[in-house]
Design an enzyme around this catalytic site. Structure first.
Site, PDB file in Angstrom:
ATOM      1  N   TYR A  82      28.293 -37.518 -15.950  1.00 31.69           N
ATOM      2  CA  TYR A  82      27.465 -36.826 -15.242  1.00 31.69           C
ATOM      3  C   TYR A  82      26.962 -38.012 -14.074  1.00 31.69           C
ATOM      4  O   TYR A  82      26.491 -39.241 -14.370  1.00 31.69           O
ATOM      5  CB  TYR A  82      25.921 -36.530 -15.997  1.00 31.69           C
ATOM      6  CG  TYR A  82      26.141 -35.144 -16.634  1.00 31.69           C
ATOM      7  CD1 TYR A  82      25.741 -34.287 -16.053  1.00 31.69           C
ATOM      8  CD2 TYR A  82      26.652 -35.339 -18.106  1.00 31.69           C
ATOM      9  CE1 TYR A  82      25.640 -32.824 -16.787  1.00 31.69           C
ATOM     10  CE2 TYR A  82      26.770 -34.061 -18.422  1.00 31.69           C
ATOM     11  CZ  TYR A  82      26.354 -32.760 -18.044  1.00 31.69           C
ATOM     12  OH  TYR A  82      26.431 -31.671 -18.729  1.00 31.69           O
ATOM     13  N   HIS A 113      17.908 -22.821 -19.034  1.00 36.01           N
ATOM     14  CA  HIS A 113      18.058 -24.319 -19.139  1.00 36.01           C
ATOM     15  C   HIS A 113      17.695 -24.710 -20.588  1.00 36.01           C
ATOM     16  O   HIS A 113      16.579 -24.753 -20.911  1.00 36.01           O
ATOM     17  CB  HIS A 113      17.428 -25.298 -18.020  1.00 36.01           C
ATOM     18  CG  HIS A 113      17.204 -26.801 -18.390  1.00 36.01           C
ATOM     19  ND1 HIS A 113      18.550 -27.452 -17.808  1.00 36.01           N
ATOM     20  CD2 HIS A 113      16.633 -27.439 -18.616  1.00 36.01           C
ATOM     21  CE1 HIS A 113      18.373 -28.761 -18.289  1.00 36.01           C
ATOM     22  NE2 HIS A 113      17.351 -28.810 -18.722  1.00 36.01           N
TER      23      HIS A 113
END
Length: 575
Positions: free
Chosen positions: A209, A393
């Site tokens: 990431y 999420h």
């Protein structure tokens, strides 16, 4: 030669899939040597697939599984037999990875077109074949799996795919085909803004990431509207850029944020960049341009708007390839010409708190967050709001998310659902129907988690190893309501801990921290069931918050659960 080949393959694709229907594309491997295109036919309830792959295959199996595991899975296999005859059959891989020929063949309308080094084939699959050995194609995330090996084969049945080359790609197969766009394409004052990474040396590890903080140009001293956005990916890196998000940094307008560039979880990341957490754009593999409704735009810039945003890219490098350089990102299309309404975002679900927790070693455990009618009654305008988009999420253990819509005790159609959710595949999705939320409505968001590999309790919180349960809904007109979420009430949680101490003889400390008390419990099936019941029955501690961070007037502790008088019946399969 490459141009001629590309033109020919494009022509073949249009002939096979149809030139007038919307065609979607996604690479299936890191080098984009295997690709998938597809069309959705809602009238006939089927998907038309087209696969391009190198012609040197002996056999190639393409299919679906619940969460990307190569087996058990549902496969359509293409192979040459020992007489060089070509076969295409419907199979499934059992728990040991062994293919079994399906008694009901549902890989239909097979056609193939080899061209030199490329083989292209197409077939159709119904959403629901009514064959319980087949995967049910439904809204939300679909995990595409494939495997290949050398041939020839005597037959497909009995082939063990567990020892062969395989991979997985996540997509949203059932796309929204009925988007109503604004007229920005004929307007003059629409400009592009690229928020890109800068020559990232992608690490030779499977998952990275990467974060890059940007400052908006000076033109955004004035308020603008974003009309739409899309991915901007280097062509050669389409197979490794898995998904991207852009976060607005929630800070005072004049506060500077460090220009951090690096690993999102790196030790050198400044803590002050953690305020970059409000999602304003999200893209994932297979996603097309995201359009705002013609009535509204995403507000960006202005005197009260902090000018810093952060790009986050998930790189997926399963081959551990070295030397990859990437400058991908997201392109906004914006205008100083403001539409009638500002679009807004409301957070539904659970508070970011360790009051909610998930015991270890469980295949499934659900947590539910409430946006109660008492909150929407005082925060929404009389005519309500129009929800057009949703981003679900969780963190690493989330497997399923959905949001229910309640009005006067009656359950209406669900706002959104993903039965095969993955935290590694997040995008803001336009809903297939706009949802009107009125004052007094309630919204209930539930997340399911799988903690088989966790050795102790998983707590709610901000860390990637903690958990969340959120539905970011995108709507217009914007209101001051920004957070409508819940957790178990303080009193109810204290009562649960006291019971664990007094009756279960757990090492609970009166006045101890919530996290230490949860961690001190030795979880067994009975205690897990007790926690489930406590969460299901206990009153709520509510966050009914304005964009300023202040709560709306009212007493929000020990709020009662939303009562559903008439629930929505489960969907019926036409089988």
């Amino acid at each position: 030669m490459k141009i001629i080949l590309s033109i020919l393959l494009l022509f073949i694709t249009k002939c096979f899939l149809g030139a007038t229907e919307k065609v979607f594309h996604v690479p299936l491997d890191q080098n984009s040597s295997i690709t998938m295109s597809w069309q959705v036919n809602y009238e006939k309830e089927l998907v038309i697939f087209e696969i391009h792959l190198p012609s040197d295959f002996g056999w190639f199996a393409f299919g679906f599984s619940d969460y990307g595991e190569p087996f058990p899975a549902d496969y359509c296999i293409l192979y040459h037999d020992w007489k060089q005859k070509l076969h295409f059959q419907d199979t499934y891989a059992n728990d040991n990875g062994v293919l079994v020929l399906d008694s009901q063949q549902n890989c239909n309308n097979f056609r193939i077109k080899p061209y030199k080094a490329i083989t292209k084939f197409t077939f159709q699959r119904k959403f629901d074949t009514c064959d319980f050995e087949d995967y049910l194609i439904e809204d939300g995330t679909t995990h595409i799996v494939w495997s290949r090996g050398k041939g020839p084969l005597y037959k497909a049945s009995g082939l063990n795919i567990s020892t062969h080359d395989s991979s997985m790609t996540r997509v949203q197969l059932l796309k929204n085909l009925n988007l109503e766009f604004g007229n920005e394409d004929i307007e003059r004052n629409v400009y592009a803004l690229d928020i890109l990474s800068d020559k990232v040396q992608v690490p030779d590890r499977e998952t990275t990431y990467w974060c890059h903080v940007h400052k908006l140009p000076e033109i955004f001293e004035e308020k603008h509207h974003v009309y739409r956005y899309e991915s901007h990916i280097q062509k050669e890196n389409e197979g490794i850029v898995h998904h991207m998000e852009i976060f607005h940094c929630i800070a005072p307008a004049n506060e500077d944020i460090p220009f951090y560039v690096g690993d999102c979880f790196g030790l050198k990341r400044p803590n002050s960049t953690q305020v970059c957490k409000r999602v304003i754009a999200a893209w994932a593999m297979g996603a097309t341009m995201f359009y705002y409704p013609k009535e509204a735009g995403l507000p960006i810039g202005g005197s009260n708007f902090n000018k810093y945003i952060m790009l986050e890219i998930h790189y997926n490098n399963p081959m551990l390839q070295k030397g990859i350089i990437d400058s991908s990102g997201i392109r906004f299309y914006y205008s100083p010409k403001l539409r009638r309404y500002d679009a807004g975002i409301i957070e539904l679900g659970l508070e970011y708190t360790d009051k909610m927790a998930i015991p270890p070693h469980l295949n499934s455990f659900a947590l539910t967050g409430y946006c109660v009618s008492e909150c929407t009654a005082i925060s929404l305008p009389p005519d309500g709001i129009n929800v057009f988009g949703s981003q679900l999420h969780t963190h690493l253990t989330g497997t399923k998310v959905w949001t229910r819509h309640i009005r006067d005790g009656y359950e209406l159609m669900e706002l959104n659902r993903d039965n095969h959710y993955s935290t590694h595949f997040q995008e803001i999705r336009r809903l297939k129907r706009a949802v009107k939320i009125l004052p007094g409505d309630a919204l209930i968001t539930t997340c399911e988690y799988q903690t088989l590999d966790r050795t102790n309790i998983t707590l709610g919180g901000f860390s990637i190893s903690d958990e969340m349960c959120v539905n970011y809904i995108h709507y217009f007109p914007a209101t001051t309501l920004e957070v409508c979420k819940s957790a178990i009430s303080d009193q109810a949680l204290s009562t649960f801990f006291e019971y664990m101490r007094s009756w279960e003889y757990q090492n609970i400390v009166n006045g101890g921290s919530i996290s230490s008390n949860y961690n001190s419990i030795e979880w067994n099936p009975m205690r897990v069931e007790l926690l489930k019941e406590v969460y299901k029955e206990a009153p709520l501690s509510m966050q009914c918050n304005m964009s300023s961070g202040d709560r709306f007037p009212g007493y929000w502790e020990s709020t009662p659960l939303t009562h559903i008088k008439i629930p929505l019946p489960p969907p019926k399969r036409r089988c």
